[in-house]
Design a protein around this motif. Structure first.
Motif, PDB file in Angstrom:
ATOM      1  N   ILE A  24       0.813  -1.405   0.009  1.00  0.00           N
ATOM      2  CA  ILE A  24      -0.197   0.025   0.204  1.00  0.00           C
ATOM      3  C   ILE A  24       0.927   1.193  -0.002  1.00  0.00           C
ATOM      4  O   ILE A  24       0.485   2.275  -0.700  1.00  0.00           O
ATOM      5  N   ALA A  25       2.203   1.239   0.589  1.00  0.00           N
ATOM      6  CA  ALA A  25       2.756   2.311   0.642  1.00  0.00           C
ATOM      7  C   ALA A  25       3.214   3.179  -0.536  1.00  0.00           C
ATOM      8  O   ALA A  25       3.644   4.174  -1.100  1.00  0.00           O
ATOM      9  N   PHE A 145      -6.156  -5.971  -3.592  1.00  0.00           N
ATOM     10  CA  PHE A 145      -6.979  -4.733  -3.108  1.00  0.00           C
ATOM     11  C   PHE A 145      -6.116  -3.503  -2.476  1.00  0.00           C
ATOM     12  O   PHE A 145      -6.742  -2.500  -2.290  1.00  0.00           O
ATOM     13  N   ALA A 146      -4.849  -3.747  -2.414  1.00  0.00           N
ATOM     14  CA  ALA A 146      -3.996  -2.676  -1.802  1.00  0.00           C
ATOM     15  C   ALA A 146      -4.215  -1.398  -2.432  1.00  0.00           C
ATOM     16  O   ALA A 146      -4.300  -0.531  -1.988  1.00  0.00           O
ATOM     17  N   PRO A 147      -3.885  -1.622  -3.677  1.00  0.00           N
ATOM     18  CA  PRO A 147      -3.987  -0.416  -4.553  1.00  0.00           C
ATOM     19  C   PRO A 147      -5.330   0.378  -4.387  1.00  0.00           C
ATOM     20  O   PRO A 147      -5.181   1.655  -4.388  1.00  0.00           O
ATOM     21  N   GLY A 151      -5.809   3.905  -2.565  1.00  0.00           N
ATOM     22  CA  GLY A 151      -6.045   5.217  -3.712  1.00  0.00           C
ATOM     23  C   GLY A 151      -7.285   5.817  -2.890  1.00  0.00           C
ATOM     24  O   GLY A 151      -7.496   7.049  -2.728  1.00  0.00           O
ATOM     25  N   LEU A 152      -8.163   4.952  -2.177  1.00  0.00           N
ATOM     26  CA  LEU A 152      -9.238   5.558  -1.223  1.00  0.00           C
ATOM     27  C   LEU A 152      -8.642   6.337  -0.229  1.00  0.00           C
ATOM     28  O   LEU A 152      -9.522   7.449   0.164  1.00  0.00           O
ATOM     29  N   ILE A 153      -7.747   6.061   0.441  1.00  0.00           N
ATOM     30  CA  ILE A 153      -7.234   6.532   1.572  1.00  0.00           C
ATOM     31  C   ILE A 153      -6.771   7.888   1.114  1.00  0.00           C
ATOM     32  O   ILE A 153      -7.168   9.015   1.961  1.00  0.00           O
ATOM     33  N   LEU A 154      -6.090   8.138   0.140  1.00  0.00           N
ATOM     34  CA  LEU A 154      -5.554   9.201  -0.275  1.00  0.00           C
ATOM     35  C   LEU A 154      -6.611  10.050  -0.873  1.00  0.00           C
ATOM     36  O   LEU A 154      -6.317  11.454  -0.773  1.00  0.00           O
ATOM     37  N   ALA A 165      -3.129   1.587   7.892  1.00  0.00           N
ATOM     38  CA  ALA A 165      -4.153   0.852   7.577  1.00  0.00           C
ATOM     39  C   ALA A 165      -4.155  -0.845   7.799  1.00  0.00           C
ATOM     40  O   ALA A 165      -4.925  -1.301   7.922  1.00  0.00           O
ATOM     41  N   ALA A 166      -2.780  -1.064   7.981  1.00  0.00           N
ATOM     42  CA  ALA A 166      -2.714  -2.515   8.353  1.00  0.00           C
ATOM     43  C   ALA A 166      -2.600  -2.722   9.767  1.00  0.00           C
ATOM     44  O   ALA A 166      -2.824  -3.821  10.340  1.00  0.00           O
TER      45      ALA A 166
END
Length: 439
Positions: A24-25, A145-147, A151-154, A165-166
């Protein structure tokens, strides 16, 4: 049976945090570079430092787990990860963020070093393949689903939340962690000098490789590489003859273990070199948008998620070397099909089809090959065997990225070159798996 289910849940949450945090990073790097006012090339170190520390710590932590107890190390790693995630959230500059990421990597390494050993304790030997298949589903789904999560968090908040997130997965795993098996630790001294040499070996060699790929001067990379080679010689010399070496020379001397480990390494080199090249090829050759590229690339991990549990089930009943070899043959065919794509856009079907075939191959390979590596080691060496699985994954990823960088530098990275190199690696990996046909 209920206790085993809770233990499976604890391991599953731990696996999810490992994959999610690693993947995710990357999504947030451009945003972080802008927010901290640093060059994008400097922001990439957020990922490379994490992966380097992880690789340096895995094998030493597997030996430490044998010494202090697998469950204790597993949960200590999760606590370290949560605390380091908070430090990432409050980081005000790049050096502080890099230090926190290194601490995160140490926590993840502690978890990853003993997770396979705990998995072997949770499942009876006749059902280990199904357990590894479930683990592959979690890895595939988290990677897929990580991307989207990133993207949703950003889109909704600050980049800082990406590093938290983790953390909920670690908290959940800790909450039900009392159901994890707790085999008694081995009563032996910890080889601190061997652990330091192991860290030097991986840190210096991979560090020199990374610096060379990014164009650093030979006056910097050559001494670092030399230090790594000297460290490797000293480390291997020290480990020979030890009863439970940090570098599992005793296990690598077994043909089944060595062949399965080599096959795993080559499979990761192939998949990373190919996967990292896809955005460049799909974007430059076919002018696909980032959303379209992401949708096309998701075909591989999503297909793997579907196939993995069946492969795990089969590995409890069929020769694991046969399953792994067939999986790598399918990957080889998929890579060759991708190398034959026309210069004009062929349609989404001709792009997604080979990727789904590759997903079938990966799903068919991963769980049986991991099963073969674990079952080739005695139960007392499960942590070392599991750490080798993770080490080959990380080392293969680093080598795959280096191969792609070399192809891009030579002007061969945007065409069929990466797919052809991946096909060659997959073919050799298939041969190694078929050599384990009786396993």
């Amino acid at each position: 049976m209920p206790r085993r289910l809770w233990a499976i849940g604890a391991i599953s949450f731990g696996t999810a945090l490992l994959v999610l945090d690693n993947a995710i990073a990357t999504i947030a790097l451009p945003t972080i570079a802008e927010a901290l006012d640093v060059p994008q090339a400097s922001a990439v170190t957020i990922v490379t430092v994490y992966q380097l520390v992880l690789l340096m710590a895995l094998l030493p932590f597997s030996a430490l787990g044998d010494r202090i107890g697998h469950k204790r190390l597993y949960q200590s790693g999760q606590i370290t990860f949560v605390l380091a995630s908070l430090l990432c959230f409050f980081a005000v500059n790049l050096p502080m963020l890099l230090a926190a990421r290194a601490a995160q990597a140490l926590g993840v390494a502690a978890v990853l070093a003993v997770s396979a050993a705990l998995l072997r304790r949770i499942y009876p030997s006749a059902a280990l393949g199904r357990g590894l298949g479930l683990n592959s589903i979690i890895i595939g789904s988290a990677a897929a689903f990580a991307p989207t999560v990133g993207g949703l968090i950003l889109a909704l908040g600050s980049w800082r939340w990406v590093f938290l997130a983790a953390a909920p997965f670690a908290v959940l795993s800790l909450a039900i962690g009392r159901f994890l098996p707790a085999p008694p630790p081995a009563r032996k001294d910890y080889d601190l000098a061997g652990a330091a040499l192991c860290a030097l070996m991986f840190g210096a060699l991979i560090g020199a490789l990374e610096l060379h790929v990014h164009g650093s001067a030979m006056s910097l990379t050559a001494p670092l590489a030399l230090a790594g080679l000297v460290g490797t010689w000293l480390f291997v010399r020290r480990e020979r003859g030890r009863e439970a070496p940090i570098l599992p020379i005793d296990l690598l001397s077994k043909p089944a273990f060595a062949l399965a480990t080599t096959s795993a390494l080559l499979s990761f080199v192939a998949s990373i070199a190919f996967t990292l090249s896809l955005p460049f090829r799909l974007g430059s050759a076919y002018a696909l948008s980032p959303a379209e590229i992401g949708a096309v690339m998701a075909a591989w991990p999503l297909t793997m998620m579907i196939v993995a549990p069946f492969a795990g089930y089969l590995s409890d009943r069929a020769p694991k070397g046969l399953l792994g070899g067939l999986g790598m043959i399918l990957c080889c065919v998929a890579f060759l099909l991708m190398s034959r794509l026309p210069t004009t856009f062929p349609g989404f079907g001709l792009l997604i089809g080979p990727l789904m075939l590759g997903g079938v191959g990966s799903g068919l390979f991963l769980a049986p090959n991991s099963h073969l590596i674990l079952s080739s080691a005695p139960s007392s060496r499960s942590a070392s065997a599991g750490a080798m699985i993770s080490t080959t994954r990380l080392l293969g990823s680093a080598l795959g990225a280096t191969v792609l960088a070399a192809l891009l530098a030579s002007g061969l990275g945007h065409g069929p070159g990466p797919a052809l190199v991946a096909a060659a690696c997959a073919a050799v990996a298939a041969a190694c798996s078929f050599a384990n046909l009786k396993a």
